[in-house]
Design a protein around this motif. Structure first.
Motif, PDB file in Angstrom:
ATOM      1  N   LEU A  99       0.878  -1.172   0.000  1.00 50.80           N
ATOM      2  CA  LEU A  99       0.000   0.000   0.000  1.00 50.80           C
ATOM      3  C   LEU A  99       0.914   1.221   0.000  1.00 50.80           C
ATOM      4  CD1 LEU A  99      -2.328  -1.354   2.842  1.00 50.80           C
ATOM      5  CD2 LEU A  99      -2.736  -1.513   0.377  1.00 50.80           C
ATOM      6  N   TRP A 100       1.095   1.811  -1.206  1.00 50.55           N
ATOM      7  CA  TRP A 100       2.050   2.907  -1.358  1.00 50.55           C
ATOM      8  C   TRP A 100       1.442   4.218  -0.878  1.00 50.55           C
ATOM      9  CZ3 TRP A 100       6.234   0.306  -2.372  1.00 50.55           C
ATOM     10  CH2 TRP A 100       6.203  -0.809  -3.203  1.00 50.55           C
ATOM     11  N   ILE A 101       2.254   4.992  -0.172  1.00 53.99           N
ATOM     12  CA  ILE A 101       1.882   6.366   0.200  1.00 53.99           C
ATOM     13  C   ILE A 101       3.017   7.253  -0.295  1.00 53.99           C
ATOM     14  CG2 ILE A 101       1.264   7.951   2.055  1.00 53.99           C
ATOM     15  CD1 ILE A 101       0.451   5.567   3.724  1.00 53.99           C
ATOM     16  N   GLY A 102       2.729   7.973  -1.375  1.00 53.37           N
ATOM     17  CA  GLY A 102       3.767   8.759  -2.025  1.00 53.37           C
ATOM     18  C   GLY A 102       3.770  10.208  -1.586  1.00 53.37           C
ATOM     19  N   VAL A 121      -1.977   0.692  -8.403  1.00 54.95           N
ATOM     20  CA  VAL A 121      -3.385   0.765  -7.994  1.00 54.95           C
ATOM     21  C   VAL A 121      -3.472   0.837  -6.470  1.00 54.95           C
ATOM     22  CG1 VAL A 121      -5.556  -0.500  -7.907  1.00 54.95           C
ATOM     23  CG2 VAL A 121      -4.257  -0.400 -10.034  1.00 54.95           C
ATOM     24  N   GLY A 122      -4.267   1.784  -5.997  1.00 53.51           N
ATOM     25  CA  GLY A 122      -4.456   1.965  -4.564  1.00 53.51           C
ATOM     26  C   GLY A 122      -3.465   2.897  -3.920  1.00 53.51           C
ATOM     27  N   ALA A 123      -2.453   3.353  -4.687  1.00 50.75           N
ATOM     28  CA  ALA A 123      -1.447   4.241  -4.113  1.00 50.75           C
ATOM     29  C   ALA A 123      -2.067   5.572  -3.718  1.00 50.75           C
ATOM     30  CB  ALA A 123      -0.317   4.459  -5.105  1.00 50.75           C
ATOM     31  N   ILE A 124      -1.743   6.035  -2.517  1.00 50.56           N
ATOM     32  CA  ILE A 124      -2.222   7.333  -2.023  1.00 50.56           C
ATOM     33  C   ILE A 124      -1.064   8.312  -2.153  1.00 50.56           C
ATOM     34  CG2 ILE A 124      -3.139   8.590  -0.042  1.00 50.56           C
ATOM     35  CD1 ILE A 124      -4.180   5.902   1.019  1.00 50.56           C
ATOM     36  N   THR A 125      -1.327   9.446  -2.804  1.00 48.21           N
ATOM     37  CA  THR A 125      -0.279  10.456  -3.001  1.00 48.21           C
ATOM     38  C   THR A 125      -0.782  11.803  -2.536  1.00 48.21           C
ATOM     39  OG1 THR A 125      -0.997  10.910  -5.266  1.00 48.21           O
ATOM     40  CG2 THR A 125       0.665   9.189  -4.968  1.00 48.21           C
ATOM     41  N   ILE A 126       0.163  12.685  -2.296  1.00 49.25           N
ATOM     42  CA  ILE A 126      -0.195  14.034  -1.851  1.00 49.25           C
ATOM     43  C   ILE A 126       0.436  15.042  -2.802  1.00 49.25           C
ATOM     44  CG2 ILE A 126      -0.358  13.296   0.551  1.00 49.25           C
ATOM     45  CD1 ILE A 126       2.327  14.633   1.038  1.00 49.25           C
ATOM     46  N   LEU A 127      -0.204  16.159  -2.871  1.00 46.11           N
ATOM     47  CA  LEU A 127       0.304  17.239  -3.723  1.00 46.11           C
ATOM     48  C   LEU A 127      -0.174  18.554  -3.141  1.00 46.11           C
ATOM     49  CD1 LEU A 127       1.909  17.607  -6.375  1.00 46.11           C
ATOM     50  CD2 LEU A 127      -0.281  17.763  -7.561  1.00 46.11           C
ATOM     51  N   PRO A 128       0.730  19.498  -2.985  1.00 43.79           N
ATOM     52  CA  PRO A 128       0.290  20.795  -2.473  1.00 43.79           C
ATOM     53  C   PRO A 128      -0.819  21.369  -3.344  1.00 43.79           C
ATOM     54  CG  PRO A 128       2.683  20.667  -2.502  1.00 43.79           C
ATOM     55  CD  PRO A 128       2.177  19.458  -3.226  1.00 43.79           C
ATOM     56  N   LYS A 129      -1.776  22.004  -2.691  1.00 44.06           N
ATOM     57  CA  LYS A 129      -2.872  22.609  -3.451  1.00 44.06           C
ATOM     58  C   LYS A 129      -2.286  23.607  -4.451  1.00 44.06           C
ATOM     59  CE  LYS A 129      -7.083  22.352  -0.718  1.00 44.06           C
ATOM     60  NZ  LYS A 129      -7.867  21.835  -1.828  1.00 44.06           N
ATOM     61  N   ARG A 130      -2.700  23.513  -5.692  1.00 47.17           N
ATOM     62  CA  ARG A 130      -2.107  24.349  -6.732  1.00 47.17           C
ATOM     63  C   ARG A 130      -3.201  24.940  -7.612  1.00 47.17           C
ATOM     64  NH1 ARG A 130       0.513  19.632 -10.581  1.00 47.17           N
ATOM     65  NH2 ARG A 130      -1.443  18.571 -11.073  1.00 47.17           N
ATOM     66  N   ALA A 131      -2.804  25.953  -8.253  1.00 49.06           N
ATOM     67  CA  ALA A 131      -3.717  26.589  -9.211  1.00 49.06           C
ATOM     68  C   ALA A 131      -2.941  26.856 -10.494  1.00 49.06           C
ATOM     69  CB  ALA A 131      -4.260  27.894  -8.646  1.00 49.06           C
ATOM     70  N   LEU A 268      -5.255  15.267  -1.667  1.00 48.36           N
ATOM     71  CA  LEU A 268      -4.936  13.850  -1.536  1.00 48.36           C
ATOM     72  C   LEU A 268      -5.513  13.102  -2.731  1.00 48.36           C
ATOM     73  CD1 LEU A 268      -5.779  13.377   2.267  1.00 48.36           C
ATOM     74  CD2 LEU A 268      -3.682  14.223   1.224  1.00 48.36           C
ATOM     75  N   PHE A 269      -4.671  12.280  -3.351  1.00 49.70           N
ATOM     76  CA  PHE A 269      -5.083  11.525  -4.535  1.00 49.70           C
ATOM     77  C   PHE A 269      -4.917  10.031  -4.271  1.00 49.70           C
ATOM     78  CE2 PHE A 269      -3.558  15.632  -5.961  1.00 49.70           C
ATOM     79  CZ  PHE A 269      -4.499  16.022  -6.898  1.00 49.70           C
ATOM     80  N   GLN A 270      -5.672   9.259  -5.016  1.00 55.63           N
ATOM     81  CA  GLN A 270      -5.471   7.814  -5.054  1.00 55.63           C
ATOM     82  C   GLN A 270      -5.565   7.357  -6.498  1.00 55.63           C
ATOM     83  OE1 GLN A 270      -8.433   5.009  -3.496  1.00 55.63           O
ATOM     84  NE2 GLN A 270      -6.786   3.868  -2.476  1.00 55.63           N
ATOM     85  N   TYR A 271      -4.583   6.547  -6.861  1.00 59.14           N
ATOM     86  CA  TYR A 271      -4.614   6.035  -8.232  1.00 59.14           C
ATOM     87  C   TYR A 271      -5.578   4.856  -8.281  1.00 59.14           C
ATOM     88  CZ  TYR A 271      -3.247   4.729 -12.906  1.00 59.14           C
ATOM     89  OH  TYR A 271      -3.267   4.458 -14.257  1.00 59.14           O
ATOM     90  N   GLN A 272      -6.617   5.019  -9.111  1.00 61.21           N
ATOM     91  CA  GLN A 272      -7.659   4.009  -9.210  1.00 61.21           C
ATOM     92  C   GLN A 272      -7.777   3.538 -10.650  1.00 61.21           C
ATOM     93  OE1 GLN A 272     -11.235   5.736  -7.593  1.00 61.21           O
ATOM     94  NE2 GLN A 272     -10.354   6.005  -5.538  1.00 61.21           N
ATOM     95  N   MET A 273      -8.118   2.258 -10.770  1.00 57.27           N
ATOM     96  CA  MET A 273      -8.279   1.681 -12.097  1.00 57.27           C
ATOM     97  C   MET A 273      -9.348   0.594 -12.008  1.00 57.27           C
ATOM     98  SD  MET A 273      -5.341   0.218 -14.688  1.00 57.27           S
ATOM     99  CE  MET A 273      -4.777  -0.999 -13.527  1.00 57.27           C
ATOM    100  N   ILE A 284      -9.371  12.255  -3.229  1.00 58.22           N
ATOM    101  CA  ILE A 284     -10.102  11.566  -2.156  1.00 58.22           C
ATOM    102  C   ILE A 284     -10.140  12.385  -0.870  1.00 58.22           C
ATOM    103  CG2 ILE A 284      -9.622   9.243  -3.022  1.00 58.22           C
ATOM    104  CD1 ILE A 284      -7.292   9.141  -0.989  1.00 58.22           C
ATOM    105  N   GLY A 285      -9.584  13.579  -0.896  1.00 58.96           N
ATOM    106  CA  GLY A 285      -9.639  14.411   0.298  1.00 58.96           C
ATOM    107  C   GLY A 285      -8.623  15.524   0.221  1.00 58.96           C
TER     108      GLY A 285
END
Length: 704
Positions: A99-102, A121-131, A268-273, A284-285
Motif C-alpha cells: 500500500l504505497w503512500i507517495g 493501484v491503490g497508491a495514495i499520493t499528496i500534492l500541495p494545493k495548486r492553481a 490527496l489523490f489515489q490512483y484508481q483503475m 479523495i480528500g
C-alpha cells in the motif's frame, strides 16, 4: 502523511527514500512526527542509492517482504526511483501487496507509473494545493532556443523534451536525431503546467516583499540598496521573509509560521483503475491543518472492499492479554488468560477471588455456583430408600414389642435395653435425612448431636448386654452369688452413663466451636473453571466426623471383644451369639467405610461419595442389628405364638452349671424356645442328691 496512516488504522509501516536531502529529510520528518503522534511503528527504513541498479530495487522489495505485515510503505523518492520500486514489486509478483503512500514528488504525475499502472493501484499520493497560473502557459510555450538563452539548463530541457540532440557533444545517447531549433513546446511535445509554478512565483514575490520591507526600514532616505542593507546579512533578511504577508499568484495568502513553513494545503489523490471509470488519479480528500478524507471513495488492490490492514499484530481476542515485543510497542503476542484468571487490562490477567471464577469471555469474574446434595440425586436416593425401609422396619419391630410387651419372648430379651437399642437403631436411620438436608445452623446442630448418638446408644446397649453376660458367667464359675449391677435398672444406668460421655463431648464441641454453615470452594475447584462449584456444607471437618464417631467405634470394638469372650455361652440362655455375629458384620462394614471415606478426600465428588458412604454404613449397621437381634423374635411372636410361652423357673446356679457343662452336652433345639434353659444336665439331675440340696438363690424369669 502521518494523519493518513492513522486514519487508515495502520500502525506498522516501512519507509523508502531516495538517497539525498529530499528523501532522507522527508523520511526523517515522517518518523519524528510519527513518534510524537504515537501509535505508529517503523518496520524498516530503506534507502535507494544514487547509482542504483535493478538488483538494488529487488533487494529493497525482498527486505520489505521480511516484515510482510507492514504493507503500507511511505515513499519519498524521485520519479525514476518510484518506477524502479514498482517494477521490482511486479517482478516479485507482489502487485497489490504493498500500500504505497507517495510524497509530493509522486503527486499526480503519470511519468512514475507509466506502463506500471497495475502496480500503482491503490497508491495514495499528496500534492500541495495548486492553481494554474494564467499567462504562464503562453509565456512558457513561446520560449525557444533563441529567446531563452539566459537559462543555462534550457538546452538540456530542449533535448529531453523533444528527444533530439543539439550537438555531437550532447550527452543524449538514446537518439541520433538532430534538433532543428524550430520545435515548439506544446506543439511538437506534450505540455502540462508544472504544479509548483504557483509556489515558485510566490517564493519570488516573498523575497521581493521581504527586500522591500527591509529597504524601507534600513534605507528610508534612499531609493535603492544602501550600505546598511549590504551589512544586514542573511539572518536579518530571513526575519523579513518570515514576516511577509500578501496575496499570492493563486489568490491565496502567503505567510510563514515560526518555523518558517508556509501553511500546509494539500490535495490527496489515489490512483484508481476499475471498470466504472477511466484509470487515473482521483481526489479523495484534502489536508489543511486537519485531515479530510473520504474513505468511502477509496479503492484497493485485488478488489478488497475493506481498508487493508498494515499492523504488526492484530488485536487480541477477548480474554487474551498482550505480551509486548521488546522495543516495538506496536507488536505483541496474544496470550489467553487461563485457569481462574480474567483479563484485567490489555496487558495483564488477574486471578479471581477464591469464591469467583472468570465469566465465559474472561472479561470479569462471576460467583462460583453453590451446590449441595440434592434429594433427587442418585447419591441421595439410595441412602434415603434404605433409611425409609429401615425406619419402617424399626417402627414395626417396636410396635410389635410394645403390643406383646408382657409375653415371655419380649421379657426374655430384656425389654428396657431392647427399647434403648431400638431407639439407637432408629436414630441411625434418621441421621440419613439430616446428612442430606440443606445445611443451616439448625441442621448442622442436629448433625453434631445425632451423627454419633444413634450408634452410641446402640453399641452402649449391646455393650451393656454382653458385659452383663460375661460377668454373670465369670462370677458363676467362682460362687453362687450373682454379680452386682445386673438388674434392669442398673443396666439402664450403665447404658445412660456410656451415652452421656458422647453427649458431653458434643456439648463441649458446641461450646468450643459453635455450629455454622460454610461454603467450601476448594473441594470442587476443578482445573476447568466452568466446572467449579462451591459446596454448601456444615463446618464439620473429616477429622471431626471421625472423632464424633470415634467413641461409638470404641464401644463397638469393646462390644465385639465381649462378644468373642462369650462366644462359648450356649444360645439357649441369651443373645451372645447373635450379638457376636452382629458385631463381626458391623466391624466389616466400618472397616470398609474408613478407606472409602478418606480415600475420596481429594475427589471432585467428595461431598457425594463421603455422605453416601457414611449414611449407607450407618444404615447397614442398624439393619444388621435389627435383622439379627429382633427379626427372629418378631418372626416367632407373629408366626409361631405357640413358642412364645413361659417355661419353668430356674436358679442362678442351675443356669451357670448348665453353661459350664454345655460344651460336653448335646442340646435339643425344639426344647429350647425363646432362650429358656432346658438342658439334659438339668433334666437328669436327682433332686435328692447332695448337689441339689445345697442352698442357692432363686431368680424368677432370669434374663441372661
Amino acid at each position: 502523511m502521518v494523519d493518513i496512516v492513522k486514519a487508515m488504522g495502520w500502525n506498522y509501516v516501512s519507509t523508502v527514500a531516495s538517497e539525498g536531502s529530499y528523501g532522507e529529510k522527508g523520511v526523517e520528518a515522517f518518523m519524528q512526527l510519527s513518534r510524537e503522534a504515537g501509535g505508529i511503528c517503523i518496520a524498516q527504513s530503506l534507502k535507494i542509492p544514487h547509482d542504483h541498479k535493478q538488483a538494488d530495487f529487488d533487494k529493497i522489495i525482498r527486505q520489505l517482504l521480511d516484515t510482510r505485515h507492514a504493507r503500507a510503505v511511505i515513499i519519498f523518492a524521485y520519479d525514476e526511483d518510484i518506477r524502479g520500486i514498482l517494477n521490482a514489486s511486479k517482478r516479485a509478483d507482489k502487485v497489490g501487496h504493498f500500500l504505497w503512500i507517495g510524497s509530493d514528488s509522486w503527486g499526480a504525475k503519470n511519468s512514475p507509473i507509466h506502463q506500471l499502472e497495475d502496480a500503482a493501484v491503490g497508491a495514495i499520493t499528496i500534492l500541495p494545493k495548486r492553481a494554474t497560473i494564467a499567462g504562464f502557459d503562453a509565456y512558457f510555450t513561446s520560449r525557444t532556443l533563441e529567446n531563452n538563452r539566459r537559462n543555462v539548463w534550457f538546452a538540456e530541457f530542449w533535448e529531453e523534451n523533444f528527444n533530439c540532440k543539439l550537438m555531437s557533444s550532447s550527452k543524449k545517447e538514446e537518439t541520433s536525431r538532430k534538433c532543428t531549433g524550430q520545435e515548439r513546446i506544446g506543439v511538437d511535445s506534450k505540455y502540462e503546467q508544472e504544479g509548483k509554478v504557483q509556489f515558485v512565483i510566490d517564493a519570488v514575490y516573498a523575497m521581493a516583499h521581504a527586500l522591500h520591507s527591509m529597504q524601507k526600514d534600513l534605507c528610508p532616505e534612499h531609493s535603492g540598496i544602501c550600505s546598511e542593507m549590504d551589512l544586514a546579512g542573511g539572518k536579518k533578511l530571513l526575519k523579513y521573509v518570515r514576516s511577509v504577508s500578501f496575496n499570492g499568484s493563486a489568490g491565496t495568502s502567503v505567510t510563514f509560521n515560526k518555523n518558517g513553513d508556509a501553511p500546509g494545503r494539500y490535495d490527496l489523490f489515489q490512483y484508481q483503475m476499475n471498470n466504472n471509470s477511466s484509470p487515473g488519479y482521483k481526489v479523495i480528500g484534502q489536508w489543511m491543518e486537519t485531515l479530510q478524507l473520504n474513505i468511502e471513495e477509496m479503492q484497493w488492490p485485488n478488489g478488497e472492499l475493506e481498508v487493508p490492514s498494515s499492523v504488526c499484530s492484530k488485536p487480541c481476542k477477548t480474554g487474551e492479554r498482550k505480551k509486548m515485543v521488546k522495543g516495538m510497542p506496536c507488536c505483541w503476542h496474544c496470550e489467553p488468560c487461563d485457569g481462574y484468571q480474567y483479563q484485567y487490562d490489555e496487558t495483564s490477567c488477574k486471578l479471581c477471588s477464591y469464591n469467583m471464577r472468570p465469566n465465559p469471555n474472561r472479561t470479569a469474574c462471576q460467583p462460583i455456583p453453590i451446590v449441595k446434595l440434592e434429594w433427587h440425586s442418585p447419591w441421595a436416593v439410595i441412602p434415603v430408600f434404605l433409611a425409609m425401609l429401615g425406619i419402617i422396619a424399626t417402627i414395626f419391630v417396636m410396635a410389635t414389642f410394645i403390643r406383646y410387651n408382657d409375653t415371655p419372648i419380649v421379657r426374655a430379651s430384656g425389654r428396657e435395653l431392647s427399647y434403648v437399642l431400638l431407639t439407637g437403631i432408629f436414630l441411625c436411620y434418621i441421621i440419613t435425612f439430616l446428612m442430606i438436608a440443606k445445611p443451616d445452623v439448625a441442621v448442622c446442630s442436629f448433625r453434631r448431636i445425632f451423627l454419633g448418638l444413634g450408634m452410641c446408644i446402640s453399641y452402649a446397649a449391646l455393650l451393656t448386654k454382653t458385659n452383663r453376660i460375661y460377668r454373670i458367667f465369670e462370677e458363676g464359675k467362682k460362687s453362687v452369688t450373682p454379680p452386682k449391677l445386673i438388674s434392669p435398672t442398673s443396666q439402664l444406668a450403665i447404658t445412660s452413663s456410656l451415652i452421656s460421655v458422647q453427649l458431653l463431648g458434643v456439648f463441649i464441641w458446641f461450646g468450643v466451636d459453635p455450629p455454622n454453615t460454610i461454603i467450601d470452594y476448594d473441594e470442587q475447584k476443578t482445573i476447568d473453571p466452568d466446572r467449579a462449584r462451591g459446596v454448601l456444607k456444615c463446618d464439620i471437618t473429616d477429622l471431626q466426623i471421625i472423632c464424633s464417631l470415634g467413641y461409638s467405634i470404641l464401644l463397638m470394638v469393646t462390644c465385639t471383644v465381649y462378644a468373642i469372650k462369650t462366644r462359648g455361652v450356649p444360645e439357649n440362655f441369651n443373645e451372645a451369639k447373635p450379638i457376636g455375629f452382629t458385631m463381626y458384620t458391623t466391624c466389616i462394614v466400618w472397616l470398609a467405610f474408613i478407606p472409602i471415606f478418606f480415600g475420596t478426600a481429594q475427589s471432585a465428588e467428595k461431598l457425594y461419595i463421603q455422605t453416601t458412604t457414611l449414611t449407607i454404613s450407618m444404615n447397614l449397621s442398624a439393619s444388621v442389628a435389627l435383622g439379627m437381634l429382633y427379626m427372629p423374635k418378631v418372626y416367632v411372636i407373629i408366626f409361631h405364638p405357640e413358642l412364645n410361652v413361659q417355661k419353668r423357673k430356674r436358679s442362678f446356679k442351675a443356669v451357670v452349671t448348665a453353661a459350664t457343662m454345655s460344651s460336653r452336652l448335646s442340646h435339643k433345639t425344639s426344647d429350647r424356645p425363646n432362650g429358656e434353659a432346658k438342658t439334659e444336665l438339668c433334666e437328669n439331675v436327682d433332686p435328692n442328691s447332695p448337689a441339689t440340696k445345697k442352698k442357692y438363690v432363686s431368680y424368677n424369669d432370669l434374663v441372661i
